[in-house]
Design a protein around this motif. Sequence first.
Motif, PDB file in Angstrom:
ATOM      1  N   TYR B  69    -116.830  28.801 -72.915  1.00  0.00           N
ATOM      2  CA  TYR B  69    -115.835  29.441 -73.530  1.00  0.00           C
ATOM      3  C   TYR B  69    -115.615  28.549 -74.856  1.00  0.00           C
ATOM      4  CZ  TYR B  69    -112.138  32.894 -74.363  1.00  0.00           C
ATOM      5  OH  TYR B  69    -111.622  33.973 -74.947  1.00  0.00           O
ATOM      6  N   VAL B  70    -116.309  29.383 -76.187  1.00  0.00           N
ATOM      7  CA  VAL B  70    -116.159  28.482 -77.389  1.00  0.00           C
ATOM      8  C   VAL B  70    -114.947  29.023 -78.313  1.00  0.00           C
ATOM      9  CG1 VAL B  70    -117.603  27.734 -79.340  1.00  0.00           C
ATOM     10  CG2 VAL B  70    -118.754  28.304 -77.151  1.00  0.00           C
ATOM     11  N   VAL B  71    -114.078  28.116 -78.676  1.00  0.00           N
ATOM     12  CA  VAL B  71    -112.892  28.415 -79.369  1.00  0.00           C
ATOM     13  C   VAL B  71    -113.169  27.820 -80.776  1.00  0.00           C
ATOM     14  CG1 VAL B  71    -110.652  28.426 -79.956  1.00  0.00           C
ATOM     15  CG2 VAL B  71    -111.522  28.432 -77.548  1.00  0.00           C
ATOM     16  N   ASP B  72    -114.071  28.435 -81.788  1.00  0.00           N
ATOM     17  CA  ASP B  72    -114.512  27.708 -83.119  1.00  0.00           C
ATOM     18  C   ASP B  72    -113.866  28.638 -84.064  1.00  0.00           C
ATOM     19  OD1 ASP B  72    -116.300  29.687 -82.645  1.00  0.00           O
ATOM     20  OD2 ASP B  72    -117.905  28.604 -82.780  1.00  0.00           O
ATOM     21  N   ALA B  73    -114.175  28.187 -85.333  1.00  0.00           N
ATOM     22  CA  ALA B  73    -113.384  29.068 -86.515  1.00  0.00           C
ATOM     23  C   ALA B  73    -114.035  30.348 -86.563  1.00  0.00           C
ATOM     24  CB  ALA B  73    -113.706  28.298 -87.615  1.00  0.00           C
ATOM     25  N   TYR B  74    -115.307  30.370 -86.136  1.00  0.00           N
ATOM     26  CA  TYR B  74    -115.992  31.547 -86.175  1.00  0.00           C
ATOM     27  C   TYR B  74    -115.516  32.805 -85.371  1.00  0.00           C
ATOM     28  CZ  TYR B  74    -120.153  34.725 -85.463  1.00  0.00           C
ATOM     29  OH  TYR B  74    -120.877  36.061 -85.289  1.00  0.00           O
ATOM     30  N   SER B  75    -115.126  32.362 -84.003  1.00  0.00           N
ATOM     31  CA  SER B  75    -114.462  33.223 -82.978  1.00  0.00           C
ATOM     32  C   SER B  75    -112.907  33.497 -83.438  1.00  0.00           C
ATOM     33  CB  SER B  75    -114.353  32.480 -81.557  1.00  0.00           C
ATOM     34  OG  SER B  75    -113.544  31.314 -81.626  1.00  0.00           O
ATOM     35  N   VAL B  76    -112.315  32.532 -84.090  1.00  0.00           N
ATOM     36  CA  VAL B  76    -110.953  32.814 -84.562  1.00  0.00           C
ATOM     37  C   VAL B  76    -110.991  33.908 -85.813  1.00  0.00           C
ATOM     38  CG1 VAL B  76    -109.045  32.002 -85.981  1.00  0.00           C
ATOM     39  CG2 VAL B  76    -110.019  30.688 -84.245  1.00  0.00           C
ATOM     40  N   PHE B  77    -111.993  33.832 -86.616  1.00  0.00           N
ATOM     41  CA  PHE B  77    -112.074  34.787 -87.510  1.00  0.00           C
ATOM     42  C   PHE B  77    -112.292  36.303 -87.117  1.00  0.00           C
ATOM     43  CE2 PHE B  77    -114.103  37.612 -90.755  1.00  0.00           C
ATOM     44  CZ  PHE B  77    -113.427  37.164 -91.952  1.00  0.00           C
ATOM     45  N   PHE B  78    -113.338  36.525 -86.068  1.00  0.00           N
ATOM     46  CA  PHE B  78    -113.221  37.731 -85.453  1.00  0.00           C
ATOM     47  C   PHE B  78    -112.313  38.129 -84.678  1.00  0.00           C
ATOM     48  CE2 PHE B  78    -117.992  37.286 -86.856  1.00  0.00           C
ATOM     49  CZ  PHE B  78    -118.136  38.371 -87.203  1.00  0.00           C
ATOM     50  N   LYS B  79    -111.675  37.333 -83.999  1.00  0.00           N
ATOM     51  CA  LYS B  79    -110.354  37.546 -83.225  1.00  0.00           C
ATOM     52  C   LYS B  79    -109.226  38.051 -83.921  1.00  0.00           C
ATOM     53  CE  LYS B  79    -111.068  34.385 -79.582  1.00  0.00           C
ATOM     54  NZ  LYS B  79    -110.638  32.988 -79.075  1.00  0.00           N
ATOM     55  N   MET B  80    -109.372  37.603 -85.417  1.00  0.00           N
ATOM     56  CA  MET B  80    -108.360  38.083 -86.393  1.00  0.00           C
ATOM     57  C   MET B  80    -108.525  39.605 -86.745  1.00  0.00           C
ATOM     58  SD  MET B  80    -107.544  36.284 -90.162  1.00  0.00           S
ATOM     59  CE  MET B  80    -109.162  37.023 -90.715  1.00  0.00           C
ATOM     60  N   GLY B 117    -110.975  41.909 -73.780  1.00  0.00           N
ATOM     61  CA  GLY B 117    -112.065  41.790 -73.680  1.00  0.00           C
ATOM     62  C   GLY B 117    -113.065  41.493 -75.015  1.00  0.00           C
ATOM     63  N   MET B 118    -112.605  41.979 -76.104  1.00  0.00           N
ATOM     64  CA  MET B 118    -113.288  41.488 -77.161  1.00  0.00           C
ATOM     65  C   MET B 118    -113.229  39.959 -77.559  1.00  0.00           C
ATOM     66  SD  MET B 118    -111.940  44.294 -79.771  1.00  0.00           S
ATOM     67  CE  MET B 118    -111.471  46.130 -78.838  1.00  0.00           C
ATOM     68  N   MET B 119    -111.993  39.633 -77.285  1.00  0.00           N
ATOM     69  CA  MET B 119    -111.725  38.148 -77.477  1.00  0.00           C
ATOM     70  C   MET B 119    -112.703  37.361 -76.893  1.00  0.00           C
ATOM     71  SD  MET B 119    -107.679  38.403 -78.080  1.00  0.00           S
ATOM     72  CE  MET B 119    -107.376  37.049 -79.262  1.00  0.00           C
ATOM     73  N   ALA B 120    -112.847  37.596 -75.400  1.00  0.00           N
ATOM     74  CA  ALA B 120    -113.602  36.955 -74.870  1.00  0.00           C
ATOM     75  C   ALA B 120    -115.065  36.991 -75.210  1.00  0.00           C
ATOM     76  CB  ALA B 120    -113.711  37.373 -73.157  1.00  0.00           C
ATOM     77  N   MET B 121    -115.356  38.096 -75.397  1.00  0.00           N
ATOM     78  CA  MET B 121    -116.877  38.630 -75.974  1.00  0.00           C
ATOM     79  C   MET B 121    -117.233  37.442 -77.397  1.00  0.00           C
ATOM     80  SD  MET B 121    -117.424  42.218 -76.813  1.00  0.00           S
ATOM     81  CE  MET B 121    -118.959  42.720 -78.015  1.00  0.00           C
ATOM     82  N   VAL B 122    -116.331  37.440 -78.324  1.00  0.00           N
ATOM     83  CA  VAL B 122    -116.134  36.731 -79.450  1.00  0.00           C
ATOM     84  C   VAL B 122    -116.478  35.297 -79.123  1.00  0.00           C
ATOM     85  CG1 VAL B 122    -115.000  36.323 -81.758  1.00  0.00           C
ATOM     86  CG2 VAL B 122    -115.219  38.533 -80.703  1.00  0.00           C
ATOM     87  N   SER B 123    -115.605  34.892 -77.865  1.00  0.00           N
ATOM     88  CA  SER B 123    -115.773  33.370 -77.874  1.00  0.00           C
ATOM     89  C   SER B 123    -116.898  32.759 -76.749  1.00  0.00           C
ATOM     90  CB  SER B 123    -114.297  33.188 -77.148  1.00  0.00           C
ATOM     91  OG  SER B 123    -113.434  32.725 -78.342  1.00  0.00           O
ATOM     92  N   GLY B 124    -117.443  33.836 -76.420  1.00  0.00           N
ATOM     93  CA  GLY B 124    -118.509  33.485 -75.211  1.00  0.00           C
ATOM     94  C   GLY B 124    -119.532  32.729 -75.900  1.00  0.00           C
ATOM     95  N   GLY B 125    -119.669  31.331 -75.043  1.00  0.00           N
ATOM     96  CA  GLY B 125    -120.693  30.673 -75.473  1.00  0.00           C
ATOM     97  C   GLY B 125    -121.738  30.709 -74.442  1.00  0.00           C
ATOM     98  N   ASP B 126    -121.543  31.586 -73.539  1.00  0.00           N
ATOM     99  CA  ASP B 126    -122.698  31.716 -72.274  1.00  0.00           C
ATOM    100  C   ASP B 126    -122.909  33.126 -72.308  1.00  0.00           C
ATOM    101  OD1 ASP B 126    -123.391  29.804 -69.721  1.00  0.00           O
ATOM    102  OD2 ASP B 126    -123.776  32.230 -69.467  1.00  0.00           O
ATOM    103  N   LEU B 127    -124.146  33.757 -71.721  1.00  0.00           N
ATOM    104  CA  LEU B 127    -124.313  35.139 -72.019  1.00  0.00           C
ATOM    105  C   LEU B 127    -123.541  35.772 -70.730  1.00  0.00           C
ATOM    106  CD1 LEU B 127    -128.010  35.274 -72.443  1.00  0.00           C
ATOM    107  CD2 LEU B 127    -126.334  36.071 -74.136  1.00  0.00           C
ATOM    108  N   ILE B 128    -123.037  35.102 -69.784  1.00  0.00           N
ATOM    109  CA  ILE B 128    -122.252  35.641 -68.714  1.00  0.00           C
ATOM    110  C   ILE B 128    -120.792  36.279 -69.013  1.00  0.00           C
ATOM    111  CG2 ILE B 128    -121.174  35.342 -66.517  1.00  0.00           C
ATOM    112  CD1 ILE B 128    -123.349  33.287 -65.651  1.00  0.00           C
ATOM    113  N   VAL B 129    -120.387  35.122 -70.006  1.00  0.00           N
ATOM    114  CA  VAL B 129    -118.991  35.526 -70.615  1.00  0.00           C
ATOM    115  C   VAL B 129    -119.129  36.562 -71.598  1.00  0.00           C
ATOM    116  CG1 VAL B 129    -116.927  34.681 -72.069  1.00  0.00           C
ATOM    117  CG2 VAL B 129    -118.257  33.067 -70.082  1.00  0.00           C
TER     118      VAL B 129
END
Lengths: 100, 481
Positions: B69-80, B117-129
Amino acid sequence: MIPVTWYLALSIILFSIGMYGFLTRRNVIIMFLCIELMLNAANLNFVAFSHYLTDLHGQVMTFFIIAVAAAEAAIGLGIVLALFRNRRTVYSDEINQLRG
Amino acid sequence: MNTFSPFTLSSLSFLGPELVLLSVGILLIVVDLFFENRLLLPWLTAAGTLVSLVLLFNSPSGIVFGYMYVVDAYSVFFKMVCLVGVLFTVLLSERYLTTEKLRHGEYYSLLVFSTVGMMAMVSGGDLIVVYLGLELMALSVYCLVGLLKQDSRSNEASLKYFLMGAFSTGLLLYGISLIYGLTGTTDLSMLSQRVVSLDLINNHAFLVGLGLVLVAFCFKVAAAPFHMWAPDVYEGAPSSITAFMAVAPKAAAFAVLGRVLIMGFADVHIHWGPIIAFLAVLTMAIGNIAAIAQKSLKRMLAYSSIAHAGYALLGILAGNNEGLSATMNYLFIYAFMNMGAFAILILLCDNKRRGEQLDDYRGLAKTNPLVAALMLVFLFSLVGLPPTAGFIGKFYLLVAAIHAGYIVTVVAAMIFSVISAYYYLRVVRYMYFENAVQETAAVSISPGMTAALVLAMIGMIGMATFPGPILSFAGKSLIGF
């Protein structure tokens, strides 16, 4: 030990049957079954590769796919049921109200 | 790359926004069960979304759960972007659900679960997530599309969406399985190293796997030629869900496309670049040309959303940070203009008319000047005329694609943009230069609708006058990507 290519061949055959069925069949339930076939082809790949690479990620993925496919089946059949109540059909070429 | 972190309770603090939304979703089911007052639900959802949005900017960033699970600024932008989309949808739905006699309880909880679900997708650092997030999103949206159980058009839309969605999932999984078999990993950052170290760039089986993944995500963003489901589904779904689908799930799919292609497979750009260029042109062509023939505004907006996916692909196509930040900026602006246009469509939907046909807009400027003026602004922005936010977004996309050397694609984008002016401005002509076919009733406005329209206008004006902050946020979020 069975070489990994045999598993791959089987999974490609399964995947192709599933895809062919999805594209040619007109009964929604059969189309849905064909999708399950495609998912299981992917499962077979994951398990075979997992064994071959001695890495557990593939098997974990398979468990998730099986669980999600069950949820998907529940929702899919629910949708087919809702449609059948209104239209009395499960044939995709008769489901053509939306077009243009 | 951060050090390996096994599961600890403190990892949960990285998941603040997701956990808030998840609890709101469960709370909504409980409230729906035990309280009679259904009007509480939209405001509860809106409050939960706002809390999640605030938490989003105050949570720590890092890589947790063993690179999953990657929480970076990229994922924060899309979660926004996704949360803004949900907020709009909730505000639009408040009165619309009562008009359509939809049940409130499961509607809002499904909406919230799909966002998780979208937030998990955006933060997924692994194809499983990524896969799990994608399915949580998709399964909830299948239900939402078919929620008008008595309406056979809604049933049909839901079935079509389900079949195409499940089919694309099958392709995605088979593609992932091939990639996993060749690289031995599903971790995205590890994948990019293995692709180089194992020299897979020209490996045929690997390219087939990559192709299948690409096709699956093109299904999700409705890029031609995998867009066939989109017009039907967008037309049959409840209007508020159509607005939602054109913004949030699409943004999430673009986020994954960007992460997978640019983070995982940047070295294979020579192979996927031309394919994306071709798809972008085809998507813009089909979306814009088919929209001309539509008589229903809802279906026209569906084709327009296909065309806009084509524009957004231009940034991915560039394959660098400049392009990706232009795509992010564009998706954010698109959320506001698209939600604005759908807000007007839903505003005009009452017991007498559906507000979906173009004829419903004849003479609107005479009966409801304010509504017509707002619609005018949103349509101008969708065309991308210079003073509006839509122009800013499109401008940066085209610049990025030119810098990456795709001149022909950019010229095509310009031509299709001009063609799109025809069908957007036709609505303006109907509103301002024609007389109403029949006497239309005054529109009744609700608090949620007012909030949505005000928010959309503020967003549009803000982005048109000060595009800097969002653009630099998008750019900054890609540093060290």
